[in-house]
Design an enzyme around this catalytic site. Structure first.
Site, PDB file in Angstrom:
ATOM      1  N   ASP A 106       0.842  -1.181   0.000  1.00  0.00           N
ATOM      2  CA  ASP A 106       0.000   0.000   0.000  1.00  0.00           C
ATOM      3  C   ASP A 106       0.893   1.253   0.000  1.00  0.00           C
ATOM      4  O   ASP A 106       1.775   1.366  -0.849  1.00  0.00           O
ATOM      5  CB  ASP A 106      -0.958  -0.065   1.205  1.00  0.00           C
ATOM      6  CG  ASP A 106      -2.001   1.020   1.215  1.00  0.00           C
ATOM      7  OD1 ASP A 106      -2.976   0.923   0.447  1.00  0.00           O
ATOM      8  OD2 ASP A 106      -1.850   1.985   2.001  1.00  0.00           O
ATOM      9  N   TYR A 237      -1.775  11.139   1.987  1.00  0.00           N
ATOM     10  CA  TYR A 237      -2.629  11.428   0.839  1.00  0.00           C
ATOM     11  C   TYR A 237      -2.641  12.926   0.528  1.00  0.00           C
ATOM     12  O   TYR A 237      -2.768  13.323  -0.634  1.00  0.00           O
ATOM     13  CB  TYR A 237      -4.059  10.971   1.131  1.00  0.00           C
ATOM     14  CG  TYR A 237      -4.220   9.479   1.280  1.00  0.00           C
ATOM     15  CD1 TYR A 237      -4.511   8.673   0.176  1.00  0.00           C
ATOM     16  CD2 TYR A 237      -4.112   8.858   2.527  1.00  0.00           C
ATOM     17  CE1 TYR A 237      -4.679   7.301   0.311  1.00  0.00           C
ATOM     18  CE2 TYR A 237      -4.276   7.491   2.667  1.00  0.00           C
ATOM     19  CZ  TYR A 237      -4.548   6.719   1.565  1.00  0.00           C
ATOM     20  OH  TYR A 237      -4.713   5.357   1.690  1.00  0.00           O
ATOM     21  N   HIS A 302      -7.064  -6.609  -0.821  1.00  0.00           N
ATOM     22  CA  HIS A 302      -6.003  -5.612  -0.721  1.00  0.00           C
ATOM     23  C   HIS A 302      -4.958  -5.946   0.338  1.00  0.00           C
ATOM     24  O   HIS A 302      -3.760  -5.771   0.106  1.00  0.00           O
ATOM     25  CB  HIS A 302      -6.622  -4.251  -0.420  1.00  0.00           C
ATOM     26  CG  HIS A 302      -5.614  -3.143  -0.311  1.00  0.00           C
ATOM     27  ND1 HIS A 302      -4.851  -2.717  -1.385  1.00  0.00           N
ATOM     28  CD2 HIS A 302      -5.228  -2.388   0.745  1.00  0.00           C
ATOM     29  CE1 HIS A 302      -4.057  -1.725  -0.999  1.00  0.00           C
ATOM     30  NE2 HIS A 302      -4.269  -1.511   0.282  1.00  0.00           N
TER      31      HIS A 302
END
Length: 332
Positions: A106, A237, A302
């Site tokens: 990730d 982010y 994921h």
């Protein structure tokens, strides 16, 4: 297993980093880099398996997470900051090793790609999970592109305004938020409409834990995120456009270390942002010329290293054997 892991706090790059370590003192180091919303703990299965094979497993909490410092400024979470943390950490835990094995997942995969991009001399080989290398497009900023493609409710876009998604998560509750993320298996982009649950579900929709994720695991994650909050992780982010600006000197640069990429076919990252086309049309091989293999695991989501730990451990052992043979043959 957790009780046999050594936990240290190491001051590097201006912050205190918590790191979990297991394995012989002078053994080859494997650096494990976690993603969002996770911790060193997400590598618990790999730490146990690979340290038992004679490696020294090193798994930090990244800045903003767990027991590592969380600087207040959003601008303190760029790829340059985090790669700087990792280089400083390696200087302390592997002072006699010019290069180490690196495994990322990730956001940890994204940081691992940049570690290999900025400092290939420190990476013996890289196994990245879930998140592909994303070469810089000099003509398109990241967030504007994501908004044009997916709209304002796309999860990355919802994360951009400091404090906004944190307030939503506080209403939902830390444990429920973590359960939602860690059990997400929809092979499609994730949307977080305001006032609704994941992909528009009612907020009170119960979450059923899969067999690979125990109540104890969720409680551990929850205890740490209740202490730190989600802001540190969300700030990664919030630096996507800033990273785009800062990495301009590396436009067109390739990843030049041996790489294996592994992803689940139910992973949202594999089913969005053109990932399948990028792989199928040779983009990844072009940008990562020493790519050794791409593994797409069927029926896997994921959080692949927690869902399929034995398979991931076997894949990494294969890479070690390959790279050691490559070094012996050609002095790579």
């Amino acid at each position: 297993m957790a009780s046999s892991v050594e936990h240290r706090t190491i001051n590097v790059n201006g912050i205190n980093i918590h790191v979990a370590i297991k394995g012989p003192e002078n053994a080859p180091v494997i650096l494990f880099i976690h993603g969002f919303p996770q911790l060193w703990y997400s590598w618990r299965h790999q730490i146990e398996a690979l340290s038992s094979l004679g490696y020294r497993a090193v798994a930090p909490d990244l800045r903003g997470y767990g027991d590592t410092d969380a600087p207040a400024e959003v601008t303190s979470y760029t790829v340059l900051h985090v790669v700087g943390d990792l280089i400083g950490l390696l200087d302390v835990v592997a002072p006699n090793q010019e290069s180490v094995f690196v495994v990322g997942h990730d956001w940890g995969a994204l940081m691992a790609w940049h570690l290999a991009l900025f400092r290939p001399d420190r990476v013996k080989a890289l196994v990245n999970l879930s998140v592909l290398f994303n070469p810089r497009n000099p003509s398109r900023k990241v967030i504007a592109t994501l908004k044009a493609v997916y709209g304002d409710d796309y999860y990355i876009n919802r994360f951009q305004e400091p404090g906004e998604i944190e307030a939503d998560f506080a209403e939902i509750g830390t444990e429920k938020v973590l359960q939602e993320f860690l059990t997400y298996r929809t092979p499609a982009p994730l949307f977080l409409p305001k006032g609704q649950g994941f992909n528009g579900k009612p907020l009170d929709t119960p979450v059923v834990l899969p067999s690979w994720l125990s109540e104890e695991d969720v409680k551990y994650y929850t205890s740490k995120f209740e202490q730190k909050g989600f802001t540190g992780g969300l700030n990664y982010y919030r630096n996507l456009d800033r990273n785009w600006e800062l990495t301009a000197p590396w436009t067109g640069a390739q990843i030049k270390v041996p790489v294996k990429f592994i992803v689940g076919d139910q992973d949202l990252t594999y089913n969005s942002l053109g990932a399948k086309d990028y792989i199928a049309k040779g983009g990844l091989k072009r940008d990562v010329p020493f790519l050794q293999d791409i593994v797409v695991m069927e029926g896997v989501g994921h959080f692949i290293n927690e869902e399929k730990p034995e398979e991931i451990n076997e894949e990494f052992k294969f890479v070690h054997s390959y790279v050691e043979g490559l070094h012996a043959r050609v002095g790579f």
